[in-house]
Motif scaffolding. Structure first.
Motif, PDB file in Angstrom:
ATOM      1  N   CYS A  81       1.924  32.848  26.945  1.00  0.00           N
ATOM      2  CA  CYS A  81       0.537  33.169  27.266  1.00  0.00           C
ATOM      3  C   CYS A  81       0.345  34.679  27.424  1.00  0.00           C
ATOM      4  CB  CYS A  81       0.144  32.435  28.546  1.00  0.00           C
ATOM      5  SG  CYS A  81      -1.624  32.453  28.897  1.00  0.00           S
ATOM      6  N   GLU A  82       1.291  35.320  28.103  1.00  0.00           N
ATOM      7  CA  GLU A  82       1.229  36.779  28.254  1.00  0.00           C
ATOM      8  C   GLU A  82       1.220  37.471  26.896  1.00  0.00           C
ATOM      9  OE1 GLU A  82       3.828  37.149  32.427  1.00  0.00           O
ATOM     10  OE2 GLU A  82       4.672  37.767  30.491  1.00  0.00           O
ATOM     11  N   PHE A  83       2.112  37.036  26.015  1.00  0.00           N
ATOM     12  CA  PHE A  83       2.236  37.667  24.695  1.00  0.00           C
ATOM     13  C   PHE A  83       0.942  37.512  23.903  1.00  0.00           C
ATOM     14  CE2 PHE A  83       3.194  37.898  20.234  1.00  0.00           C
ATOM     15  CZ  PHE A  83       4.113  38.931  20.129  1.00  0.00           C
ATOM     16  N   ILE A  84       0.377  36.315  23.903  1.00  0.00           N
ATOM     17  CA  ILE A  84      -0.841  36.055  23.133  1.00  0.00           C
ATOM     18  C   ILE A  84      -2.010  36.853  23.691  1.00  0.00           C
ATOM     19  CG2 ILE A  84      -2.525  34.272  22.495  1.00  0.00           C
ATOM     20  CD1 ILE A  84      -0.133  32.290  22.485  1.00  0.00           C
ATOM     21  N   MET A  85      -2.103  36.946  25.007  1.00  0.00           N
ATOM     22  CA  MET A  85      -3.186  37.717  25.609  1.00  0.00           C
ATOM     23  C   MET A  85      -3.155  39.158  25.131  1.00  0.00           C
ATOM     24  SD  MET A  85      -3.115  36.256  29.554  1.00  0.00           S
ATOM     25  CE  MET A  85      -4.267  37.497  30.166  1.00  0.00           C
ATOM     26  N   ARG A  86      -1.969  39.743  25.096  1.00  0.00           N
ATOM     27  CA  ARG A  86      -1.844  41.143  24.672  1.00  0.00           C
ATOM     28  C   ARG A  86      -2.015  41.293  23.166  1.00  0.00           C
ATOM     29  NH1 ARG A  86       2.499  41.673  28.638  1.00  0.00           N
ATOM     30  NH2 ARG A  86       4.034  41.517  26.980  1.00  0.00           N
ATOM     31  N   ALA A  87      -1.366  40.399  22.411  1.00  0.00           N
ATOM     32  CA  ALA A  87      -1.376  40.538  20.953  1.00  0.00           C
ATOM     33  C   ALA A  87      -2.766  40.302  20.363  1.00  0.00           C
ATOM     34  CB  ALA A  87      -0.373  39.571  20.328  1.00  0.00           C
ATOM     35  N   LEU A  88      -3.514  39.343  20.925  1.00  0.00           N
ATOM     36  CA  LEU A  88      -4.823  38.992  20.369  1.00  0.00           C
ATOM     37  C   LEU A  88      -5.979  39.533  21.196  1.00  0.00           C
ATOM     38  CD1 LEU A  88      -4.210  35.266  19.294  1.00  0.00           C
ATOM     39  CD2 LEU A  88      -3.645  37.386  18.088  1.00  0.00           C
ATOM     40  N   ALA A 124      -6.724  34.565  29.522  1.00  0.00           N
ATOM     41  CA  ALA A 124      -5.690  33.554  29.701  1.00  0.00           C
ATOM     42  C   ALA A 124      -6.121  32.187  29.186  1.00  0.00           C
ATOM     43  CB  ALA A 124      -5.300  33.456  31.178  1.00  0.00           C
ATOM     44  N   ILE A 125      -7.394  31.838  29.349  1.00  0.00           N
ATOM     45  CA  ILE A 125      -7.884  30.531  28.902  1.00  0.00           C
ATOM     46  C   ILE A 125      -7.805  30.426  27.380  1.00  0.00           C
ATOM     47  CG2 ILE A 125      -9.911  29.038  28.753  1.00  0.00           C
ATOM     48  CD1 ILE A 125     -10.745  30.095  31.503  1.00  0.00           C
ATOM     49  N   GLU A 126      -8.238  31.466  26.686  1.00  0.00           N
ATOM     50  CA  GLU A 126      -8.186  31.456  25.225  1.00  0.00           C
ATOM     51  C   GLU A 126      -6.741  31.505  24.738  1.00  0.00           C
ATOM     52  OE1 GLU A 126      -9.336  31.594  21.146  1.00  0.00           O
ATOM     53  OE2 GLU A 126     -10.157  30.748  22.994  1.00  0.00           O
ATOM     54  N   ALA A 127      -5.907  32.276  25.425  1.00  0.00           N
ATOM     55  CA  ALA A 127      -4.498  32.352  25.028  1.00  0.00           C
ATOM     56  C   ALA A 127      -3.828  30.982  25.135  1.00  0.00           C
ATOM     57  CB  ALA A 127      -3.762  33.357  25.908  1.00  0.00           C
ATOM     58  N   LYS A 128      -4.134  30.251  26.191  1.00  0.00           N
ATOM     59  CA  LYS A 128      -3.566  28.918  26.364  1.00  0.00           C
ATOM     60  C   LYS A 128      -4.050  27.975  25.263  1.00  0.00           C
ATOM     61  CE  LYS A 128      -1.302  27.898  29.260  1.00  0.00           C
ATOM     62  NZ  LYS A 128       0.188  27.854  29.372  1.00  0.00           N
ATOM     63  N   ARG A 129      -5.331  28.089  24.896  1.00  0.00           N
ATOM     64  CA  ARG A 129      -5.859  27.239  23.816  1.00  0.00           C
ATOM     65  C   ARG A 129      -5.151  27.543  22.501  1.00  0.00           C
ATOM     66  NH1 ARG A 129      -8.578  27.334  19.477  1.00  0.00           N
ATOM     67  NH2 ARG A 129      -8.905  29.583  19.587  1.00  0.00           N
ATOM     68  N   VAL A 130      -4.997  28.820  22.187  1.00  0.00           N
ATOM     69  CA  VAL A 130      -4.308  29.214  20.950  1.00  0.00           C
ATOM     70  C   VAL A 130      -2.873  28.700  20.959  1.00  0.00           C
ATOM     71  CG1 VAL A 130      -3.391  31.198  19.680  1.00  0.00           C
ATOM     72  CG2 VAL A 130      -5.751  31.236  20.529  1.00  0.00           C
ATOM     73  N   GLN A 131      -2.215  28.888  22.096  1.00  0.00           N
ATOM     74  CA  GLN A 131      -0.817  28.469  22.224  1.00  0.00           C
ATOM     75  C   GLN A 131      -0.652  26.979  21.921  1.00  0.00           C
ATOM     76  OE1 GLN A 131       0.739  29.324  26.089  1.00  0.00           O
ATOM     77  NE2 GLN A 131       2.519  28.000  25.849  1.00  0.00           N
ATOM     78  N   LYS A 132      -1.464  26.134  22.529  1.00  0.00           N
ATOM     79  CA  LYS A 132      -1.347  24.688  22.359  1.00  0.00           C
ATOM     80  C   LYS A 132      -1.812  24.250  20.975  1.00  0.00           C
ATOM     81  CE  LYS A 132       0.171  24.519  26.514  1.00  0.00           C
ATOM     82  NZ  LYS A 132       1.632  24.544  26.718  1.00  0.00           N
ATOM     83  N   GLU A 147      -0.712  22.301  15.364  1.00  0.00           N
ATOM     84  CA  GLU A 147      -1.067  22.475  13.963  1.00  0.00           C
ATOM     85  C   GLU A 147       0.068  23.019  13.106  1.00  0.00           C
ATOM     86  OE1 GLU A 147      -4.411  25.074  14.131  1.00  0.00           O
ATOM     87  OE2 GLU A 147      -5.616  23.662  15.307  1.00  0.00           O
ATOM     88  N   HIS A 148       0.980  23.805  13.714  1.00  0.00           N
ATOM     89  CA  HIS A 148       2.004  24.494  12.926  1.00  0.00           C
ATOM     90  C   HIS A 148       3.433  24.133  13.315  1.00  0.00           C
ATOM     91  CE1 HIS A 148      -0.915  27.279  11.001  1.00  0.00           C
ATOM     92  NE2 HIS A 148      -1.569  27.151  12.157  1.00  0.00           N
ATOM     93  N   GLY A 149       3.603  23.295  14.328  1.00  0.00           N
ATOM     94  CA  GLY A 149       4.944  22.896  14.738  1.00  0.00           C
ATOM     95  C   GLY A 149       5.491  23.714  15.884  1.00  0.00           C
ATOM     96  N   THR A 150       5.213  25.022  15.878  1.00  0.00           N
ATOM     97  CA  THR A 150       5.523  25.902  17.005  1.00  0.00           C
ATOM     98  C   THR A 150       4.387  26.907  17.149  1.00  0.00           C
ATOM     99  OG1 THR A 150       6.718  27.559  15.684  1.00  0.00           O
ATOM    100  CG2 THR A 150       8.032  25.749  16.647  1.00  0.00           C
ATOM    101  N   THR A 151       4.234  27.433  18.349  1.00  0.00           N
ATOM    102  CA  THR A 151       3.239  28.486  18.565  1.00  0.00           C
ATOM    103  C   THR A 151       3.539  29.685  17.684  1.00  0.00           C
ATOM    104  OG1 THR A 151       2.876  27.758  20.843  1.00  0.00           O
ATOM    105  CG2 THR A 151       2.210  30.000  20.292  1.00  0.00           C
TER     106      THR A 151
END
Length: 240
Positions: free
Chosen positions: A47-54, A58-66, A71-75
């Motif tokens: 979640c930390e990585f996605i928040m910074r990279a995108l 935190a809410i959007e990062a969690k949605r992207v992560q899941k 959809e792709h097998g891994t985040t």
């Protein structure tokens, strides 16, 4: 805790493994129990990585992560496909965790060492993460190699391509191999390739609700040849 198998299978499986000379082990929640919950730490790091990279909250990062996981097998696979994220940076960040919650298990190491032939780790994580975990367990010396998500070209289990790359790079003969996994669906392709398969069934309630679902779905399927909730005892029974 006593070792156990599916109701349809006997508890004396040694004859089923007499031909095996390549022993393939998943890492997380297979060589250590889910109660250690290392994925909770990894989850936070993702979640930390996605928040910074995108540049999202935190809410959007969690949605992207899941969503990417589904959809792709891994985040990571989703981040690479959709956002062209550099995988090395992601893996270094999410696997920078505290593994001290994993208890050393020298008895497991002895059980694995007693098996005849090569012992290999095949994980969707990184080599660095695998080394940290088996180092903490005190069993690093029993393994002949580690194959990770990098070695499969970032193709994760249960994708068939991941296993095909693993077989090619490791040089194992699938018809003389056995694979141990905590996720039943990850044993389907090994079964198709000719491996003996063992579901290392989580005995407790560790991990997320999603993990509890994934780690039990398909446990009664034909591609699961044996099951146990005590890996060490199961391996000791093979040695006997």
């Amino acid at each position: 805790m006593n070792s156990s198998t599916k109701a349809a299978l006997p508890m004396t499986p040694a004859a089923d493994f007499e031909h095996v000379e390549h022993w393939v082990f998943d890492l997380d929640n297979t060589l250590y129990p889910p109660e250690c919950d290392l994925f909770a730490q990894i989850d936070v790091k993702m979640c930390e990585f996605i928040m910074r990279a995108l540049d999202v909250d935190a809410i959007e990062a969690k949605r992207v992560q899941k969503d990417f996981y589904v959809e792709h097998g891994t985040t990571l696979a989703g981040l690479m496909a959709v956002h062209e994220i550099e995988p090395a940076h992601f893996l270094a960040h999410v696997h920078d965790i505290d593994v001290s919650v994993v208890a050393p298990d020298e008895a497991l190491g002895r059980a694995i060492a007693s098996l005849p032939g090569r012992k290999i780790i095949f994980t969707n994580g990184s080599v660095t993460h695998a080394k940290n975990v088996v180092g903490r367990l005190g069993i690093a010396h029993v393994f002949d190699g580690i194959h990770d998500i990098v070695s499969t070209g970032y193709k994760p289990k249960p994708m068939r391509e991941a296993y095909e790359r693993f077989v090619q790079q490791s040089g194992i003969a699938p018809e003389r191999a056995a694979m141990f996994e905590d996720i039943p669906r990850n044993l389907e392709v090994p079964h198709d390739l000719g491996m003996k398969t063992v579901w290392v069934r989580p005995a407790g309630e560790g991990g997320t609700e999603r993990y509890q679902r994934l780690s039990h779905e398909g446990g009664e399927a034909p591609h699961v040849h044996h099951a146990t909730d005590d890996l060490r005892t199961f391996l000791e029974s093979l040695a006997r």
